[in-house]
Design a protein around this motif. Structure first.
Motif, PDB file in Angstrom:
ATOM      1  N   GLY A 299     -12.165   0.706  -0.111  1.00 25.19           N
ATOM      2  CA  GLY A 299     -13.098   0.686  -1.234  1.00 25.19           C
ATOM      3  C   GLY A 299     -12.437   0.864  -2.589  1.00 25.19           C
ATOM      4  O   GLY A 299     -12.907   1.650  -3.418  1.00 25.19           O
ATOM      5  N   LYS A 300     -11.405   0.119  -2.833  1.00 22.78           N
ATOM      6  CA  LYS A 300     -10.710   0.242  -4.108  1.00 22.78           C
ATOM      7  C   LYS A 300     -11.483  -0.430  -5.246  1.00 22.78           C
ATOM      8  O   LYS A 300     -11.396  -0.012  -6.396  1.00 22.78           O
ATOM      9  CB  LYS A 300      -9.307  -0.395  -4.011  1.00 22.78           C
ATOM     10  CG  LYS A 300      -8.365   0.374  -3.089  1.00 22.78           C
ATOM     11  CD  LYS A 300      -6.983  -0.230  -3.069  1.00 22.78           C
ATOM     12  CE  LYS A 300      -6.938  -1.581  -2.396  1.00 22.78           C
ATOM     13  NZ  LYS A 300      -7.247  -1.542  -0.951  1.00 22.78           N
ATOM     14  N   THR A 301     -12.245  -1.475  -4.893  1.00 18.26           N
ATOM     15  CA  THR A 301     -12.909  -2.235  -5.956  1.00 18.26           C
ATOM     16  C   THR A 301     -13.887  -1.374  -6.756  1.00 18.26           C
ATOM     17  O   THR A 301     -13.947  -1.464  -7.980  1.00 18.26           O
ATOM     18  CB  THR A 301     -13.645  -3.451  -5.361  1.00 18.26           C
ATOM     19  OG1 THR A 301     -12.847  -3.995  -4.314  1.00 18.26           O
ATOM     20  CG2 THR A 301     -13.870  -4.517  -6.401  1.00 18.26           C
ATOM     21  N   VAL A 302     -14.637  -0.555  -6.050  1.00 20.10           N
ATOM     22  CA  VAL A 302     -15.600   0.308  -6.747  1.00 20.10           C
ATOM     23  C   VAL A 302     -14.874   1.258  -7.690  1.00 20.10           C
ATOM     24  O   VAL A 302     -15.346   1.547  -8.800  1.00 20.10           O
ATOM     25  CB  VAL A 302     -16.419   1.135  -5.720  1.00 20.10           C
ATOM     26  CG1 VAL A 302     -17.418   2.007  -6.433  1.00 20.10           C
ATOM     27  CG2 VAL A 302     -17.107   0.219  -4.744  1.00 20.10           C
ATOM     28  N   GLN A 330     -13.420 -13.379  -5.817  1.00 19.72           N
ATOM     29  CA  GLN A 330     -14.182 -12.357  -5.107  1.00 19.72           C
ATOM     30  C   GLN A 330     -14.532 -11.203  -6.042  1.00 19.72           C
ATOM     31  O   GLN A 330     -15.647 -10.707  -6.055  1.00 19.72           O
ATOM     32  CB  GLN A 330     -13.345 -11.871  -3.920  1.00 19.72           C
ATOM     33  CG  GLN A 330     -13.877 -10.634  -3.227  1.00 19.72           C
ATOM     34  CD  GLN A 330     -15.033 -10.964  -2.295  1.00 19.72           C
ATOM     35  OE1 GLN A 330     -15.200 -12.126  -1.910  1.00 19.72           O
ATOM     36  NE2 GLN A 330     -15.814  -9.969  -1.954  1.00 19.72           N
ATOM     37  N   HIS A 331     -13.561 -10.801  -6.842  1.00 22.62           N
ATOM     38  CA  HIS A 331     -13.822  -9.741  -7.811  1.00 22.62           C
ATOM     39  C   HIS A 331     -14.878 -10.189  -8.817  1.00 22.62           C
ATOM     40  O   HIS A 331     -15.765  -9.437  -9.170  1.00 22.62           O
ATOM     41  CB  HIS A 331     -12.548  -9.364  -8.562  1.00 22.62           C
ATOM     42  CG  HIS A 331     -11.616  -8.510  -7.757  1.00 22.62           C
ATOM     43  ND1 HIS A 331     -12.054  -7.587  -6.841  1.00 22.62           N
ATOM     44  CD2 HIS A 331     -10.273  -8.444  -7.729  1.00 22.62           C
ATOM     45  CE1 HIS A 331     -11.019  -6.982  -6.293  1.00 22.62           C
ATOM     46  NE2 HIS A 331      -9.917  -7.499  -6.812  1.00 22.62           N
ATOM     47  N   LEU A 332     -14.747 -11.423  -9.239  1.00 23.32           N
ATOM     48  CA  LEU A 332     -15.698 -11.953 -10.204  1.00 23.32           C
ATOM     49  C   LEU A 332     -17.125 -11.831  -9.657  1.00 23.32           C
ATOM     50  O   LEU A 332     -18.031 -11.349 -10.334  1.00 23.32           O
ATOM     51  CB  LEU A 332     -15.376 -13.418 -10.506  1.00 23.32           C
ATOM     52  CG  LEU A 332     -16.330 -14.124 -11.466  1.00 23.32           C
ATOM     53  CD1 LEU A 332     -16.204 -13.534 -12.866  1.00 23.32           C
ATOM     54  CD2 LEU A 332     -16.066 -15.633 -11.512  1.00 23.32           C
ATOM     55  N   VAL A 393      -4.540  -4.090 -12.156  1.00 18.25           N
ATOM     56  CA  VAL A 393      -3.772  -5.085 -11.425  1.00 18.25           C
ATOM     57  C   VAL A 393      -3.999  -4.833  -9.938  1.00 18.25           C
ATOM     58  O   VAL A 393      -3.634  -3.782  -9.422  1.00 18.25           O
ATOM     59  CB  VAL A 393      -2.269  -4.981 -11.737  1.00 18.25           C
ATOM     60  CG1 VAL A 393      -1.508  -6.106 -11.070  1.00 18.25           C
ATOM     61  CG2 VAL A 393      -2.043  -5.016 -13.232  1.00 18.25           C
ATOM     62  N   ASP A 394      -4.649  -5.773  -9.283  1.00 17.87           N
ATOM     63  CA  ASP A 394      -4.932  -5.581  -7.860  1.00 17.87           C
ATOM     64  C   ASP A 394      -3.785  -6.165  -7.048  1.00 17.87           C
ATOM     65  O   ASP A 394      -3.158  -7.121  -7.458  1.00 17.87           O
ATOM     66  CB  ASP A 394      -6.244  -6.302  -7.502  1.00 17.87           C
ATOM     67  CG  ASP A 394      -6.817  -5.768  -6.185  1.00 17.87           C
ATOM     68  OD1 ASP A 394      -6.277  -4.783  -5.651  1.00 17.87           O
ATOM     69  OD2 ASP A 394      -7.810  -6.342  -5.706  1.00 17.87           O
ATOM     70  N   GLU A 395      -3.558  -5.578  -5.884  1.00 17.66           N
ATOM     71  CA  GLU A 395      -2.509  -6.086  -4.999  1.00 17.66           C
ATOM     72  C   GLU A 395      -1.185  -6.179  -5.734  1.00 17.66           C
ATOM     73  O   GLU A 395      -0.519  -7.197  -5.739  1.00 17.66           O
ATOM     74  CB  GLU A 395      -2.890  -7.476  -4.458  1.00 17.66           C
ATOM     75  CG  GLU A 395      -4.229  -7.517  -3.793  1.00 17.66           C
ATOM     76  CD  GLU A 395      -4.211  -6.798  -2.447  1.00 17.66           C
ATOM     77  OE1 GLU A 395      -3.132  -6.716  -1.836  1.00 17.66           O
ATOM     78  OE2 GLU A 395      -5.275  -6.327  -2.029  1.00 17.66           O
ATOM     79  N   GLN A 396      -0.808  -5.101  -6.335  1.00 16.27           N
ATOM     80  CA  GLN A 396       0.383  -5.071  -7.173  1.00 16.27           C
ATOM     81  C   GLN A 396       1.627  -5.613  -6.489  1.00 16.27           C
ATOM     82  O   GLN A 396       2.466  -6.233  -7.106  1.00 16.27           O
ATOM     83  CB  GLN A 396       0.621  -3.633  -7.637  1.00 16.27           C
ATOM     84  CG  GLN A 396       2.068  -3.228  -7.843  1.00 16.27           C
ATOM     85  CD  GLN A 396       2.656  -3.822  -9.100  1.00 16.27           C
ATOM     86  OE1 GLN A 396       1.925  -4.392  -9.893  1.00 16.27           O
ATOM     87  NE2 GLN A 396       3.957  -3.709  -9.257  1.00 16.27           N
TER      88      GLN A 396
HETATM   89 MG    MG Z   1      -9.372  -5.244  -2.487  1.00 20.25          MG
END
Ligand code: MG
Ligand code: ADP
Length: 689
Positions: A299-302, A330-332, A393-396
């Protein structure tokens, strides 16, 4: 003192340029250009004792010399020493060579012995004619072999390093000891000069195996320095960043409370804790530099959304960057859905946004659009943020360190720099954290949302494909859904897409009652979305996909995942993929299909996934088996290329690094930049150190 390369004998402008290209700018750099392996020319072997595969120094008299004309002309020389004879073969030679090697000449040669039809031979041995007593002496040291490039032979390296070493031995070149003084005493490690001399010219009888594996104390001393230098350079980099000014985002707004309220779930304790850590960083007036690690599905997105809301609520812009188009999309979608009630519409930018649309997007970003989501297109020239306050920055691990820093250059208003939140699903092994990520604050989401069950994993040979297909049929007729992932590494999008199309056709023809859908990277976003929506609704039961689904989709009813050619993927990536199932109440399973025959190492790797669902253990193993470049995806950056050190082999050294680094920074800060310069040189300049 760094002596000039030019002062050495044999260095002209051309050689100097070549050396510069290799990052060698002074004599000291030359000393840190270390041998790759060694040749033992300290004794002459009787020819009669040789056998195929050995590398050896031999001596004999030429019995016969001839140019044999076949498909290509070969100079053939037979020598004998009374105990046996061996044939030397040269495919490239000058006419004069035949004369030089005429019958009766005494020769000494070094090379690899091969077994052939006509007895033993050596192809292109290095050789020397014995003309005087002086020539009969054997070396009392092992002969180093240096890493090199076209146009620079071993003989040159030997001449250069000889001169550099004699400058060192005669104290005309001083190498400063940069490790803490008492450390050298405590660990009983050799001095820097003696370590270098040993490594360049090990004495006869030295432990070659240890040297080649770089386990010799002389090399370990250098490895310690090198690891220390990397750790310090990253720390310094991050420290410097932290001294910059950033907007203090301290106001907590209604936005956040309402957002949490409308979520269909409660935050886990770990999420709450990490959000809190981030918020207290954001409130400070220097840039946050925080790495959030959390396994797939934690749950990193939240958490990122909460940081973005805090930023927007304080009147600044948040940018969210993901490494692939699909993940960014997906983030969008997530953010669009979440933020609709608050009237915030994210601005979207990827390299596929072009022309007029791109122009108006760039204007919106410049004017301070509160939320910008996209791929690395966000870092490109021409994109300037009006009021950037936070970069997520996701998935660094897919971005290089320098790429992350490039985004920072897009500083927001009035020399205020943006806060940085780095999120990675591949837990970063501790050893790497101490080097590549040294100096970043770290938060760990160490709890999965409630109700997740571990996925049962099996490794099955492709020969049993039919069985696996019936398993899919059974799952689908039970009302469940499945993924079938096609993997083709290093192939173009087009080839991948084609392969996936074929698999989809095959599966559809063998699963008549099942609705098969296909997604791959070459489809238009709208097409992809339609299939994904179908899968979400349950209209599509089996989703065939390239690895694009690694990130993104979230369908609780999908409880079976098949991964084709699983042996080709990294463990961390397989773990990510597998995280797509097991999100609902159903017991989920994952089949790793491999194509037989498979090596024992590959089998062992797949077994690790069967045994554990702990992302950290998996990442550690991945590192051990594939090396840090693969795990981090930064093979090209040069920042993680070590000359002596090896993150796996030198685990024990790594343990000592943080404490030594800390002491050095406190007690002798002047040594820090010297160490960095010595070991990282050009790459450090590149990283702005
Ligand atoms: Mg993710
Ligand atoms: P990742 O850490 O892999 O990026 P995501 O942020 O994509 O994970 O979250 C995975 C799924 O879990 C999403 O569907 C998300 O809505 C859901 N989720 C996140 N937090 C919770 C929670 N506290 N309880 C239940 N589900 C959650």
């Amino acid at each position: 003192m760094a002596s000039e390369l030019r002062d050495l004998r044999g260095i002209g402008p051309q050689l100097e340029t070549l050396l510069h290209q290799l990052g060698i700018h002074c004599v000291q750099d030359l000393l840190f250009h270390l041998p790759l392996r060694y040749e033992d020319r300290t004794r002459v072997y009787p020819i009669g004792t040789l056998y195929p595969g050995v590398r050896a120094l031999v001596e004999g008299e030429v019995e016969h010399t001839a140019i044999v004309r076949g498909r290509r002309a070969t100079l053939v020389v037979v020598i004998s020493d009374g105990t046996g004879r061996i044939t030397l073969r040269f495919f490239h030679f000058r006419a004069a060579q035949q004369k030089q090697l005429s019958k009766g000449t005494r020769l000494r040669c070094y090379g690899e012995v091969r077994g052939g039809f006509q007895g033993l031979d050596m192809v292109h041995p290095s050789y020397k004619r014995i003309l005087s007593k002086q020539d009969e002496k054997v070396s009392d040291r092992l002969t180093p072999v240096y890493p090199s490039v076209e146009g620079l032979g071993q003989a040159s390296w030997l001449k250069l390093s000889d001169q550099a070493l004699s400058l060192l031995q005669s104290h005309q070149l001083e190498l400063e000891e940069l490790l803490p003084d008492d450390l050298q005493g405590n660990l009983q490690i050799p001095s820097l000069a003696s370590a270098l001399i040993y490594i360049h010219r090990p004495p006869a009888g030295a432990d070659v195996a240890a040297l080649v594996e770089r386990r010799h104390p002389a090399q370990q001393r250098l490895a310690l320095e090198e690891l220390l230098a990397h750790n310090l350079s990253m720390q310094q980099l991050h420290r410097r960043q932290r001294q910059l000014r950033a907007p203090a985002l301290s106001l907590s707004t209604d936005l956040e409370r309402k957002f949490i309220k409308q979520l269909p779930f409660r935050l886990t304790g770990a999420q709450e804790r990490v959000i809190h850590e981030i918020q207290s960083d954001l409130a400070k007036s220097h840039p946050m530099q925080r790495l959030v690690q959390g396994d797939v599905g934690s749950g990193k997105t939240v958490v990122a959304a909460m940081a973005a809301l805090r930023t927007m609520g304080n009147g600044f812009q948040a940018a969210i960057m993901a490494p692939t188009e699909l993940l960014a999309e997906q983030h969008l979608r997530s953010f669009r859905d979440w933020l609709k009630p608050f009237g915030v519409e994210p601005v979207w930018l990827s390299s596929k946004v072009t022309g007029k649309a791109r122009k108006s997007t760039l204007v919106a970003i410049e004017q301070g659009a509160p939320l910008v989501i996209g791929t690395h297109a966000l870092m490109q020239e021409g994109v300037s943020f009006g009021r950037l306050g936070l970069v997520v920055v996701d998935e660094q691990h897919r971005f290089g360190v320098h790429q992350r820093l490039a985004l920072l250059d897009k500083a927001g208003v009035e020399s205020l720099h943006a806060h940085q939140l780095i999120m990675t699903a591949t837990p970063i092994p501790r050893t790497l954290a101490m080097t590549a990520y040294a100096g970043l604050e770290t938060s760990v989401i160490d709890e999965l949302p409630p109700g997740r069950k571990p996925v049962t994993t099996a490794a099955i040979s492709n020969e049993r494909r039919a069985e696996v297909i019936s398993r899919v049929a059974a799952a689908c007729s039970d009302g469940r859904q499945a993924y079938w992932v096609c993997t083709l590494i290093e192939e173009s999008d087009a080839v991948q897409a084609q392969a996936a199309e074929e698999v989809a056709r095959e599966l559809q023809s063998r699963l008549s009652g099942v609705n098969v859908g296909l997604v791959h990277g070459r489809m238009k976003p709208a097409e992809k979305q339609e299939i994904m929506d179908g899968f979400k609704r349950g209209a599509v039961q089996l989703l065939v996909a390239t690895t694009v689904i690694e990130v993104g989709v979230d369908v609780p009813n999908a409880s079976l995942m098949i991964i084709e050619n699983a042996e080709r993927l990294g463990l961390a990536q397989l773990h990510q993929l597998r995280g797509r199932v097991g999100r609902g109440d159903l017991q989920a399973s994952c089949v790793l299909l491999y194509s037989s025959p498979i090596g024992t190492l590959a089998k062992e790797r797949l077994n690790i996934l069967r045994q554990t669902s702990d992302g950290f253990r998996i990442a550690e193993k991945d590192l051990e088996l594939r090396g840090p470049g693969e795990v981090l995806g930064t093979r090209q950056t040069g920042l993680l290329q070590f000359r002596v050190a090896d993150l796996t082999r030198d685990q024990q050294l790594l343990e000592t690094i943080p404490a030594v680094a800390e002491r050095l920074m406190n007690e002798s800060p002047e040594r820090v930049s010297k160490l960095i310069r010595r070991w990282i040189g050009d790459a450090a300049r590149f990283a702005g150190v």
